[in-house]
Design a protein around this motif. Sequence first.
Motif, PDB file in Angstrom:
ATOM      1  N   ARG A   1       5.536  -5.640  -9.880  1.00 57.22           N
ATOM      2  CA  ARG A   1       4.769  -5.678  -8.605  1.00 57.22           C
ATOM      3  C   ARG A   1       3.559  -4.954  -8.544  1.00 57.22           C
ATOM      4  NH1 ARG A   1       9.517  -5.712  -5.134  1.00 57.22           N
ATOM      5  NH2 ARG A   1      10.768  -7.434  -5.812  1.00 57.22           N
ATOM      6  N   GLU A   2       2.619  -5.623  -7.944  1.00 59.23           N
ATOM      7  CA  GLU A   2       1.247  -4.756  -8.015  1.00 59.23           C
ATOM      8  C   GLU A   2       1.366  -4.064  -6.684  1.00 59.23           C
ATOM      9  OE1 GLU A   2      -1.920  -7.208  -9.155  1.00 59.23           O
ATOM     10  OE2 GLU A   2      -1.619  -7.383 -11.219  1.00 59.23           O
ATOM     11  N   PHE A   3       0.806  -2.875  -6.554  1.00 61.28           N
ATOM     12  CA  PHE A   3       0.592  -2.470  -5.306  1.00 61.28           C
ATOM     13  C   PHE A   3      -0.761  -1.405  -5.575  1.00 61.28           C
ATOM     14  CE2 PHE A   3       3.056   0.428  -7.912  1.00 61.28           C
ATOM     15  CZ  PHE A   3       2.605   1.781  -7.651  1.00 61.28           C
ATOM     16  N   THR A   4      -1.110  -0.928  -4.355  1.00 64.59           N
ATOM     17  CA  THR A   4      -2.211  -0.027  -4.089  1.00 64.59           C
ATOM     18  C   THR A   4      -2.004   1.404  -3.796  1.00 64.59           C
ATOM     19  OG1 THR A   4      -3.867  -1.943  -3.721  1.00 64.59           O
ATOM     20  CG2 THR A   4      -4.670   0.138  -3.436  1.00 64.59           C
ATOM     21  N   VAL A   5      -2.517   2.313  -4.438  1.00 65.94           N
ATOM     22  CA  VAL A   5      -2.447   3.693  -4.080  1.00 65.94           C
ATOM     23  C   VAL A   5      -3.513   3.827  -3.334  1.00 65.94           C
ATOM     24  CG1 VAL A   5      -2.547   6.111  -4.891  1.00 65.94           C
ATOM     25  CG2 VAL A   5      -1.086   4.536  -5.916  1.00 65.94           C
ATOM     26  N   GLY A   6      -3.474   4.285  -1.924  1.00 67.26           N
ATOM     27  CA  GLY A   6      -4.576   4.401  -1.024  1.00 67.26           C
ATOM     28  C   GLY A   6      -4.739   5.907  -0.576  1.00 67.26           C
ATOM     29  N   LEU A   7      -5.868   5.950   0.306  1.00 67.53           N
ATOM     30  CA  LEU A   7      -5.998   7.214   0.835  1.00 67.53           C
ATOM     31  C   LEU A   7      -5.155   7.259   2.397  1.00 67.53           C
ATOM     32  CD1 LEU A   7      -9.753   7.625   0.157  1.00 67.53           C
ATOM     33  CD2 LEU A   7      -8.132   8.715  -0.842  1.00 67.53           C
ATOM     34  N   GLU A   8      -4.982   8.553   2.734  1.00 66.52           N
ATOM     35  CA  GLU A   8      -4.141   8.729   4.209  1.00 66.52           C
ATOM     36  C   GLU A   8      -5.406   9.714   4.945  1.00 66.52           C
ATOM     37  OE1 GLU A   8       0.115   9.569   5.829  1.00 66.52           O
ATOM     38  OE2 GLU A   8      -0.454  10.368   4.028  1.00 66.52           O
ATOM     39  N   LEU A   9      -5.483   9.222   6.223  1.00 71.77           N
ATOM     40  CA  LEU A   9      -6.429   9.850   7.158  1.00 71.77           C
ATOM     41  C   LEU A   9      -5.670  10.380   8.143  1.00 71.77           C
ATOM     42  CD1 LEU A   9      -9.230  10.598   7.767  1.00 71.77           C
ATOM     43  CD2 LEU A   9      -9.569   8.526   9.005  1.00 71.77           C
ATOM     44  N   ASP A  10      -5.403  11.615   8.329  1.00 73.88           N
ATOM     45  CA  ASP A  10      -4.583  12.325   9.351  1.00 73.88           C
ATOM     46  C   ASP A  10      -5.625  12.874  10.267  1.00 73.88           C
ATOM     47  OD1 ASP A  10      -2.203  11.743   8.157  1.00 73.88           O
ATOM     48  OD2 ASP A  10      -2.477  13.680   6.650  1.00 73.88           O
ATOM     49  N   GLY A  11      -5.389  12.628  11.739  1.00 74.74           N
ATOM     50  CA  GLY A  11      -6.188  13.231  12.698  1.00 74.74           C
ATOM     51  C   GLY A  11      -5.883  12.269  14.116  1.00 74.74           C
TER      52      GLY A  11
ATOM     53  N   MET B   1       0.980  -1.115  -0.190  1.00 75.56           N
ATOM     54  CA  MET B   1      -0.129  -0.105   0.144  1.00 75.56           C
ATOM     55  C   MET B   1       0.830   1.191   0.067  1.00 75.56           C
ATOM     56  SD  MET B   1      -3.050   1.297   0.391  1.00 75.56           S
ATOM     57  CE  MET B   1      -4.236   0.366   0.755  1.00 75.56           C
ATOM     58  N   ILE B   2       0.509   2.182  -1.020  1.00 72.02           N
ATOM     59  CA  ILE B   2       1.366   3.513  -0.873  1.00 72.02           C
ATOM     60  C   ILE B   2       0.204   4.467  -0.450  1.00 72.02           C
ATOM     61  CG2 ILE B   2       2.442   5.027  -2.331  1.00 72.02           C
ATOM     62  CD1 ILE B   2       4.247   2.539  -1.850  1.00 72.02           C
ATOM     63  N   ALA B   3       0.390   5.345   0.382  1.00 66.86           N
ATOM     64  CA  ALA B   3      -0.527   6.178   0.903  1.00 66.86           C
ATOM     65  C   ALA B   3      -0.025   7.580   1.063  1.00 66.86           C
ATOM     66  CB  ALA B   3      -1.205   5.870   2.125  1.00 66.86           C
ATOM     67  N   ASP B   4       1.449   7.700   0.842  1.00 65.39           N
ATOM     68  CA  ASP B   4       2.120   8.892   1.265  1.00 65.39           C
ATOM     69  C   ASP B   4       2.683   9.739   0.144  1.00 65.39           C
ATOM     70  OD1 ASP B   4       4.090   7.229   0.621  1.00 65.39           O
ATOM     71  OD2 ASP B   4       4.917   7.240   2.719  1.00 65.39           O
ATOM     72  N   GLY B   5       2.515   9.106  -1.034  1.00 63.13           N
ATOM     73  CA  GLY B   5       2.846   9.692  -2.522  1.00 63.13           C
ATOM     74  C   GLY B   5       4.287  10.032  -2.597  1.00 63.13           C
ATOM     75  N   ARG B   6       5.271   8.889  -1.807  1.00 59.83           N
ATOM     76  CA  ARG B   6       6.450   8.941  -2.034  1.00 59.83           C
ATOM     77  C   ARG B   6       6.887   8.356  -3.052  1.00 59.83           C
ATOM     78  NH1 ARG B   6       8.383   3.693  -0.760  1.00 59.83           N
ATOM     79  NH2 ARG B   6       6.764   2.222  -0.070  1.00 59.83           N
ATOM     80  N   GLU B   7       8.164   8.716  -3.565  1.00 55.51           N
ATOM     81  CA  GLU B   7       9.148   8.170  -4.772  1.00 55.51           C
ATOM     82  C   GLU B   7       9.374   6.791  -4.676  1.00 55.51           C
ATOM     83  OE1 GLU B   7      11.963  10.965  -5.918  1.00 55.51           O
ATOM     84  OE2 GLU B   7      10.482  12.010  -7.265  1.00 55.51           O
ATOM     85  N   LEU B   8       9.257   5.715  -5.646  1.00 49.93           N
ATOM     86  CA  LEU B   8       9.687   4.528  -5.317  1.00 49.93           C
ATOM     87  C   LEU B   8      11.248   4.436  -6.053  1.00 49.93           C
ATOM     88  CD1 LEU B   8       6.430   2.575  -6.268  1.00 49.93           C
ATOM     89  CD2 LEU B   8       7.313   3.203  -3.867  1.00 49.93           C
ATOM     90  N   ALA B   9      12.104   3.825  -5.280  1.00 50.85           N
ATOM     91  CA  ALA B   9      13.388   3.649  -5.789  1.00 50.85           C
ATOM     92  C   ALA B   9      13.558   2.307  -6.632  1.00 50.85           C
ATOM     93  CB  ALA B   9      14.466   3.621  -4.971  1.00 50.85           C
TER      94      ALA B   9
END
Length: 290
Positions: A231-241, A122-130
């Motif tokens: 590699r299959e991965f999922t871009v998800g939502l990030e909930l901050d609170g 799961m990728i939820a922070d918008g980071r760059e993949l190396a």
Amino acid sequence: DQGVQIFFDVPAPSLQLDEPTLTGGTLYTAAQEVTVAGTASDDGWGYTLRLNDDVVIERFDLSSPGEASNSREFSTQVTVADGDTLLVEFYDANGNVLLGLIPVVLDTVAPVVDMDVTEGGMIADGRELAVSAEDDNLASLTVAMDGTIISEQSTSLTSEEHAVEDALVDLRDLEAVESTEAAQVQTVGTFSQAEESRLEATVPTADLAPGNHELSVIATDLAGNITAESREFTVGLELDGPDEVALDIYRETLGDQEALTADVLDAFTLTIGGDEEAAAEAGFEVSLAP
């Protein structure tokens, strides 16, 4: 009186090899059995091609000189080992000689690929993949996202691919230089190795839509070994609170459920790759369960 025939032939015979090809003067191969195939001809009366002292093809005919009559295709297998030097001798009936010593690199190991994401991750922070590829004889790295190529890189040596005949030297050219230089050309040949053993790429994820995505990587080396991974991965939502929300509730607002709900939801932020607007534009919002 006695008739004398004089055979005059200055040009070296012609050799065109379709395979293998060389890289910077060196033969890189992933197999011990190497196919050597091409066409040989001579403007005179014939020729001989030897590989490691074994005759591959030989033609000689005084009655019908010229390339039109003696041009022949050939194909043979040569067994090599890592560190070998392939001796190529091609000469015509009048002693015009083309000579070459070709270093051999036998490489059976495919490049090692690394991707900074796990299968099903799961990728939820918008980071760059190396992404990276490593190999002693690395040639290229290609990266694709969802089938679209986003990065293509090659090591510098890949631009130096050429035919075997381009590595052959006319023996008369060696005779024109000092003996020490000629000996070096005849016994050493040209060995080339890639300067880069690692290629890297970065893959942005901040602009990917929520959902499933596939990252694909293909790496090759100079010997033709290929590594292909996905590699299959999922871009998800990030909930901050916060873990808990404390509210100051007054008697006059106790019955206003909509206002209380808004106070609770205001403490949370829903983002895609750290972008709150992107989540809103995608139609996502935070709500309380009934």
